[in-house]
Write a protein that holds these residues in place. Structure first.
Motif, mmCIF file in Angstrom:
data_model
loop_
_atom_site.group_PDB
_atom_site.id
_atom_site.type_symbol
_atom_site.label_atom_id
_atom_site.label_comp_id
_atom_site.label_asym_id
_atom_site.label_seq_id
_atom_site.Cartn_x
_atom_site.Cartn_y
_atom_site.Cartn_z
ATOM 1 N N ALA A 141 79.924 -15.965 32.736
ATOM 2 C CA ALA A 141 78.917 -15.507 33.688
ATOM 3 C C ALA A 141 79.424 -15.558 35.127
ATOM 4 O O ALA A 141 79.028 -14.734 35.959
ATOM 5 C CB ALA A 141 77.651 -16.355 33.559
ATOM 6 N N THR A 142 80.300 -16.506 35.420
ATOM 7 C CA THR A 142 80.797 -16.655 36.793
ATOM 8 C C THR A 142 82.169 -16.019 37.000
ATOM 9 O O THR A 142 82.722 -16.079 38.098
ATOM 10 C CB THR A 142 80.882 -18.148 37.164
ATOM 11 O OG1 THR A 142 81.670 -18.848 36.189
ATOM 12 C CG2 THR A 142 79.494 -18.763 37.214
ATOM 13 N N GLY A 143 82.742 -15.405 35.973
ATOM 14 C CA GLY A 143 84.008 -14.680 36.124
ATOM 15 C C GLY A 143 85.219 -15.561 36.301
ATOM 16 O O GLY A 143 86.130 -15.217 37.061
ATOM 17 N N ILE A 144 85.260 -16.693 35.589
ATOM 18 C CA ILE A 144 86.422 -17.574 35.648
ATOM 19 C C ILE A 144 86.858 -17.905 34.229
ATOM 20 O O ILE A 144 86.142 -17.650 33.259
ATOM 21 C CB ILE A 144 86.124 -18.874 36.433
ATOM 22 C CG1 ILE A 144 85.006 -19.675 35.761
ATOM 23 C CG2 ILE A 144 85.746 -18.532 37.875
ATOM 24 C CD1 ILE A 144 84.696 -20.994 36.457
ATOM 25 N N ARG A 145 88.044 -18.472 34.099
ATOM 26 C CA ARG A 145 88.537 -18.835 32.777
ATOM 27 C C ARG A 145 89.480 -20.029 32.884
ATOM 28 O O ARG A 145 90.005 -20.340 33.952
ATOM 29 C CB ARG A 145 89.273 -17.664 32.118
ATOM 30 C CG ARG A 145 90.577 -17.271 32.796
ATOM 31 C CD ARG A 145 91.218 -16.065 32.112
ATOM 32 N NE ARG A 145 92.456 -15.654 32.747
ATOM 33 C CZ ARG A 145 93.663 -16.118 32.411
ATOM 34 N NH1 ARG A 145 93.785 -17.009 31.444
ATOM 35 N NH2 ARG A 145 94.739 -15.684 33.038
ATOM 36 N N VAL A 146 89.721 -20.661 31.747
ATOM 37 C CA VAL A 146 90.672 -21.771 31.650
ATOM 38 C C VAL A 146 91.983 -21.221 31.108
ATOM 39 O O VAL A 146 91.997 -20.475 30.127
ATOM 40 C CB VAL A 146 90.131 -22.893 30.741
ATOM 41 C CG1 VAL A 146 91.163 -24.001 30.577
ATOM 42 C CG2 VAL A 146 88.831 -23.448 31.308
ATOM 43 N N ALA A 147 93.088 -21.589 31.758
ATOM 44 C CA ALA A 147 94.406 -21.101 31.338
ATOM 45 C C ALA A 147 95.381 -22.265 31.270
ATOM 46 O O ALA A 147 95.225 -23.260 31.989
ATOM 47 C CB ALA A 147 94.919 -20.053 32.328
ATOM 48 N N MET A 148 96.375 -22.135 30.414
ATOM 49 C CA MET A 148 97.437 -23.131 30.368
ATOM 50 C C MET A 148 98.255 -23.047 31.661
ATOM 51 O O MET A 148 98.626 -21.951 32.094
ATOM 52 C CB MET A 148 98.348 -22.899 29.161
ATOM 53 C CG MET A 148 97.659 -23.084 27.814
ATOM 54 S SD MET A 148 96.928 -24.730 27.596
ATOM 55 C CE MET A 148 98.383 -25.790 27.706
ATOM 56 N N LEU A 149 98.527 -24.184 32.250
ATOM 57 C CA LEU A 149 99.265 -24.203 33.506
ATOM 58 C C LEU A 149 100.669 -23.631 33.333
ATOM 59 O O LEU A 149 101.206 -22.996 34.233
ATOM 60 C CB LEU A 149 99.342 -25.644 34.032
ATOM 61 C CG LEU A 149 100.105 -25.863 35.335
ATOM 62 C CD1 LEU A 149 99.475 -25.079 36.461
ATOM 63 C CD2 LEU A 149 100.145 -27.348 35.680
ATOM 64 N N GLU A 150 101.244 -23.802 32.171
ATOM 65 C CA GLU A 150 102.624 -23.385 31.936
ATOM 66 C C GLU A 150 102.790 -21.877 31.973
ATOM 67 O O GLU A 150 103.737 -21.365 32.574
ATOM 68 C CB GLU A 150 103.112 -23.932 30.598
ATOM 69 C CG GLU A 150 104.543 -23.573 30.268
ATOM 70 C CD GLU A 150 104.981 -24.114 28.918
ATOM 71 O OE1 GLU A 150 106.197 -24.106 28.659
ATOM 72 O OE2 GLU A 150 104.116 -24.544 28.135
#
Length: 226
Positions: free
Chosen positions: A155-164
């Protein structure tokens, strides 16, 4: 009397050929092929007065800098979307909490509706907190490992990603992140304090604005809008 005299005030008795530069440099007047003594600008050694031996101080951060600064490893976020704002992260958490808390609390209250004893309110409230924490853990773990987003993050247009590498935190990484965020709620006394420190950590963490659960899972929260 000898007639061999130096010409044109040449103290060595002969002049170098016109097509060669002085001091044995390369044709055309460039610097010597091996560089001046001691290296410096053209060689490998330090210039006079240069304590670093490379024409200037080393980049900040020193060897092994995990954030990449031209001296250590390359910046893992190079080419990735910008970091998500803290406000969007907070709004996403509020949305996710309501998605979990409202139905769980309604079901939990309905279960005890006919035999709710005010003297046992603390026990029942603790039971509700534990149940919400477990359901939130399962909800977040499944969503993150599937697509790197919860409903709130979508809903807020963000996501979790691997730092690598920016990939979706599948398998262990997604579950570790969910566990460090949710499960401390069920630990009496110190659990809520740890949770508070965890969620506030991103307000001073540099440069990736990671919370403790991000550091545990080696993740970062970025914009999902391309």
């Amino acid at each position: 009397m000898s007639t061999d005299q130096p010409q044109d005030n040449d103290p060595f008795g002969k002049k170098p050929p016109e097509d060669l530069p002085p001091y044995g440099g390369a044709p055309g007047g460039g610097p010597p092929a091996g560089g001046p003594p001691g290296g410096g600008q053209y060689g490998a050694g330090p210039r006079p007065g240069d304590p670093y031996g490379a024409g200037g101080p080393p980049p900040p951060g020193g060897p092994g800098n995990p954030y990449g600064d031209g001296y250590g490893a390359a910046d893992p976020l190079a080419g990735m979307p910008p970091l998500a704002s803290r406000l969007k992260r907070l709004l996403a958490r509020i949305i996710d909490f309501l998605i979990v808390f409202v139905p769980v609390s309604l079901i939990y209250s309905a279960f005890f509706w006919n035999h709710w004893d005010p003297a046992e309110d603390n026990t029942k409230n603790t039971g509700l907190s534990v149940l919400v924490a477990i359901v939130y853990f399962i909800y977040e773990g499944l969503m993150l490992t599937a697509r790197g987003q919860t409903v709130g993050k979508m809903a807020t247009g963000i996501r979790v990603a691997m730092l690598e590498d920016g990939a979706v935190p599948r398998s262990a990484a997604g579950w570790i992140r969910a566990a460090v965020y949710c499960l401390p709620w069920i630990v009496p006394c110190c659990g809520p304090l740890f949770w508070l420190v965890n969620v506030l950590w991103c307000t001073w963490d540099k440069p990736y604005q990671q919370c403790i659960h991000d550091k545990a899972a080696k993740t970062v929260v970025v914009s999902a809008v391309q």
